[in-house]
Design a protein around this motif. Sequence first.
Motif, PDB file in Angstrom:
ATOM      1  N   THR A   1      14.083  -8.740  37.332  1.00  0.00           N
ATOM      2  CA  THR A   1      15.502  -8.915  36.980  1.00  0.00           C
ATOM      3  C   THR A   1      15.636  -8.866  35.456  1.00  0.00           C
ATOM      4  N   HIS A   2      16.867  -8.500  35.003  1.00  0.00           N
ATOM      5  CA  HIS A   2      17.160  -8.471  33.565  1.00  0.00           C
ATOM      6  C   HIS A   2      18.666  -8.248  33.406  1.00  0.00           C
ATOM      7  N   PRO A   3      19.297  -8.830  32.380  1.00  0.00           N
ATOM      8  CA  PRO A   3      20.741  -8.591  32.179  1.00  0.00           C
ATOM      9  C   PRO A   3      21.068  -7.113  31.975  1.00  0.00           C
ATOM     10  N   ASP A   4      20.144  -6.375  31.346  1.00  0.00           N
ATOM     11  CA  ASP A   4      20.307  -4.929  31.168  1.00  0.00           C
ATOM     12  C   ASP A   4      19.527  -4.241  32.279  1.00  0.00           C
ATOM     13  N   LEU A   5      20.249  -3.644  33.245  1.00  0.00           N
ATOM     14  CA  LEU A   5      19.597  -3.043  34.408  1.00  0.00           C
ATOM     15  C   LEU A   5      18.587  -1.975  34.035  1.00  0.00           C
ATOM     16  N   ASP A   6      18.796  -1.325  32.880  1.00  0.00           N
ATOM     17  CA  ASP A   6      17.867  -0.271  32.462  1.00  0.00           C
ATOM     18  C   ASP A   6      16.486  -0.828  32.101  1.00  0.00           C
ATOM     19  N   GLN A   7      16.436  -2.124  31.842  1.00  0.00           N
ATOM     20  CA  GLN A   7      15.159  -2.734  31.447  1.00  0.00           C
ATOM     21  C   GLN A   7      14.326  -3.189  32.644  1.00  0.00           C
ATOM     22  N   ILE A   8      14.949  -3.169  33.841  1.00  0.00           N
ATOM     23  CA  ILE A   8      14.211  -3.569  35.037  1.00  0.00           C
ATOM     24  C   ILE A   8      13.114  -2.548  35.318  1.00  0.00           C
ATOM     25  N   GLY A   9      11.937  -3.034  35.604  1.00  0.00           N
ATOM     26  CA  GLY A   9      10.780  -2.172  35.827  1.00  0.00           C
ATOM     27  C   GLY A   9       9.912  -2.041  34.597  1.00  0.00           C
ATOM     28  N   GLY A  10      10.440  -2.426  33.427  1.00  0.00           N
ATOM     29  CA  GLY A  10       9.650  -2.382  32.201  1.00  0.00           C
ATOM     30  C   GLY A  10       8.832  -3.660  32.026  1.00  0.00           C
ATOM     31  N   ARG A  11       8.024  -3.671  30.980  1.00  0.00           N
ATOM     32  CA  ARG A  11       7.174  -4.810  30.711  1.00  0.00           C
ATOM     33  C   ARG A  11       7.948  -5.907  29.959  1.00  0.00           C
ATOM     34  N   TYR A  12       7.674  -7.137  30.335  1.00  0.00           N
ATOM     35  CA  TYR A  12       8.280  -8.298  29.676  1.00  0.00           C
ATOM     36  C   TYR A  12       7.781  -8.377  28.229  1.00  0.00           C
ATOM     37  N   LEU A  13       8.726  -8.521  27.293  1.00  0.00           N
ATOM     38  CA  LEU A  13       8.373  -8.659  25.879  1.00  0.00           C
ATOM     39  C   LEU A  13       8.303 -10.147  25.541  1.00  0.00           C
ATOM     40  N   GLY A  14       7.131 -10.640  25.418  1.00  0.00           N
ATOM     41  CA  GLY A  14       6.923 -12.050  25.142  1.00  0.00           C
ATOM     42  C   GLY A  14       5.524 -12.440  25.526  1.00  0.00           C
ATOM     43  N   THR A  15       5.177 -13.677  25.272  1.00  0.00           N
ATOM     44  CA  THR A  15       3.823 -14.150  25.569  1.00  0.00           C
ATOM     45  C   THR A  15       3.728 -14.598  27.022  1.00  0.00           C
ATOM     46  N   ILE A  16       2.767 -14.038  27.739  1.00  0.00           N
ATOM     47  CA  ILE A  16       2.466 -14.496  29.098  1.00  0.00           C
ATOM     48  C   ILE A  16       1.200 -15.328  29.027  1.00  0.00           C
ATOM     49  N   PRO A  17       1.263 -16.615  29.330  1.00  0.00           N
ATOM     50  CA  PRO A  17       0.081 -17.481  29.222  1.00  0.00           C
ATOM     51  C   PRO A  17      -1.083 -16.964  30.047  1.00  0.00           C
ATOM     52  N   ALA A  18      -2.280 -17.185  29.533  1.00  0.00           N
ATOM     53  CA  ALA A  18      -3.485 -16.753  30.256  1.00  0.00           C
ATOM     54  C   ALA A  18      -3.683 -17.565  31.532  1.00  0.00           C
ATOM     55  N   ALA A  19      -3.233 -18.827  31.495  1.00  0.00           N
ATOM     56  CA  ALA A  19      -3.325 -19.688  32.679  1.00  0.00           C
ATOM     57  C   ALA A  19      -1.919 -20.013  33.154  1.00  0.00           C
ATOM     58  N   PRO A  20      -1.732 -20.316  34.418  1.00  0.00           N
ATOM     59  CA  PRO A  20      -0.398 -20.632  34.945  1.00  0.00           C
ATOM     60  C   PRO A  20       0.158 -21.938  34.345  1.00  0.00           C
ATOM     61  N   GLN A  21       0.852 -21.830  33.246  1.00  0.00           N
ATOM     62  CA  GLN A  21       1.432 -23.005  32.606  1.00  0.00           C
ATOM     63  C   GLN A  21       2.713 -22.622  31.874  1.00  0.00           C
ATOM     64  N   ARG A  22       3.529 -23.633  31.607  1.00  0.00           N
ATOM     65  CA  ARG A  22       4.807 -23.386  30.943  1.00  0.00           C
ATOM     66  C   ARG A  22       4.587 -23.168  29.447  1.00  0.00           C
ATOM     67  N   LEU A  23       5.415 -22.272  28.872  1.00  0.00           N
ATOM     68  CA  LEU A  23       5.328 -21.985  27.443  1.00  0.00           C
ATOM     69  C   LEU A  23       6.735 -21.744  26.894  1.00  0.00           C
ATOM     70  N   THR A  24       7.059 -22.423  25.774  1.00  0.00           N
ATOM     71  CA  THR A  24       8.335 -22.200  25.075  1.00  0.00           C
ATOM     72  C   THR A  24       8.016 -21.622  23.705  1.00  0.00           C
ATOM     73  N   GLU A  25       8.713 -20.549  23.351  1.00  0.00           N
ATOM     74  CA  GLU A  25       8.448 -19.892  22.071  1.00  0.00           C
ATOM     75  C   GLU A  25       9.715 -19.180  21.577  1.00  0.00           C
ATOM     76  N   GLU A  26       9.656 -18.729  20.320  1.00  0.00           N
ATOM     77  CA  GLU A  26      10.709 -17.853  19.798  1.00  0.00           C
ATOM     78  C   GLU A  26      10.099 -16.465  19.668  1.00  0.00           C
ATOM     79  N   PHE A  27      10.773 -15.492  20.292  1.00  0.00           N
ATOM     80  CA  PHE A  27      10.204 -14.147  20.334  1.00  0.00           C
ATOM     81  C   PHE A  27      11.346 -13.142  20.265  1.00  0.00           C
TER      82      PHE A  27
END
Length: 427
Positions: free
Chosen positions: A105-131
Motif C-alpha cells: 500500500t502507498h498514498p501514491d498508487l504509482d509507488q505500489i510494487g516498489g521498494r520501501y525507502l527507509g530502514t528495515i531492521p535486521a531483526a523483527p523489532q520496532r524502529l522510529t527514524e527520520e528519513f
Amino acid sequence: MAHASDGRSTASRVFAVLLVAAVVIGALVAVYLVVEAQRAIRAEAERVTAAAAISLAASPDVVSALGNGDDEAATRSLEPYAMQVVDEAGLDFITVMTVDGVRITHPDLDQIGGRYLGTIPAAPQRLTEEFTGTLGPSVRTIVPVVDADDALVGWVAAGVTTESISETLVRRLPLSLGITAGLVALGACGALIARRITRRIAGDLPPGQLRDAVSSYESIRTLGEALRAQTHEHGNRMHTAVALLELGRRDEAIEILTETSRQSQSLVDQVTARRQGDPAVGALLLGKASQAKERGIDWRVRIDPDTPRSPLSTVDSVSVLGNLVDNAMDAAAEAEDRWVAVSLTPAEDGGIVLEVSDSGPGVPDDDRERIFLQGYSTKPADAQGRGIGLALVRSVVTGVGGSVTLTDDPTTFRVVLPPAGSRRPRS
C-alpha cells in the motif's frame, strides 16, 4: 562632587531598564515556547506513527493478507483500509510491505510494487527514524507483522512528513506570540508603575544628583546624631557641675569640667594637627565620641597629621565616615568588650587610608558581599530604615576610584581613596 549626566531622570532610566528587561525576557520566553512546541510536536508525531503502525501490524486483516502471499490481492484488500487510517489518524502515509520491503500500500498508487525507502531492521523489532522518502523528509515508525506462529510475514510503516510538523508548529505560533506579547505588556505596565513611584520619590533628578541627595541626607543624619549626643553629654556634665557648685563642692565640679575638656581636647588636637583636615569631619568625630560614651563604647581615634586632602566633598566625607562608624557602633554594642577604633593615615600613592574597626561579632561569610547591596541589612529595620549606609559608602568611594574592603579579627572596613584630583569622579 560633580557628576556627569546625560540629563535623563532616574525615573526615566528605571523605566528604560525595566522595559528592556521585559522585552528580553519576553524574547527568551518566545524562543523557549517555540523550541518546546517543536519538541512536543515531534514527540507527538513519533507517538502517533508508532501507535498507528502497531495497531495495523496487529490487525488480523493485515496479517491474513500478507500471509496469503498474493501481493495484488493484498493491495486490493489493504489499500482502502490503510488510507482510511491515514485520514483518521492525521498521518501522511501508511505503507504495508512484504518481508523484503515491497510496497503493498502507498498514498501514491504509482509507488505500489516498489521498494520501501527507509530502514528495515535486521531483526523483527520496532524502529522510529527520520528519513527522506517519496513524500520528502518524514518521521516514520516501522513495525514487524507476525502471524500466529510468530513468523515474520511483512512490515507496516506509518509516517508524518516534516512539512506537516512545521505546519502544525506554525498553527501554534500565535499562542506563543500571544503569551510573549502579554509578558512584554505586563512588563511595560510594571515599568510605568516603577517610573511613577520613582518619580514620586526622586522627582526628575538624574541618578548622580539623586545619589548626592541621599549622601547629603545621610551626612546630615549622622552628623546630627553625633552633635545631639555631644550636646546631651555636655548638658549633663554642666548640670552636674552646677549642682555640685550649688552644694559647695567646687573641687568636684572643677574636676568634671576639666575631665570633659581634657577628653575633647585630645581629639581636637589630632583633628587640628592634620594640615588639610575638614572641619565637618572633625566635628563628626567629636560628636561620635560623645555618642560612643552614651552607649558605653570605648572610642579610639588615630589621625596622622600628614594625611592629605580627601578627594571627597565634605558631604560625602561625612556620609562615608559617619555610616562606617554607625555600623561599627551597632556591631560593638553586641559585644562584651565594646570598642570602636578609627584611623586616618596617608596611602603610599598620596591618597588616604581610612580604617574603622570594632569589637563586634563580625560579618558571616555569606553576607560579606551582600551587606554592600542596596536594601540589604543584617539588622531589623528601624524608623530610619536599613540597608542604605554601606551601599552608599561603596557607591561614593568607587565613584572616585577608591575601594572598600572588609577584613576580620577584628572586623575592619578599610577605605582607600586616591589622591585628590588624580581622577575625575564617575557619574
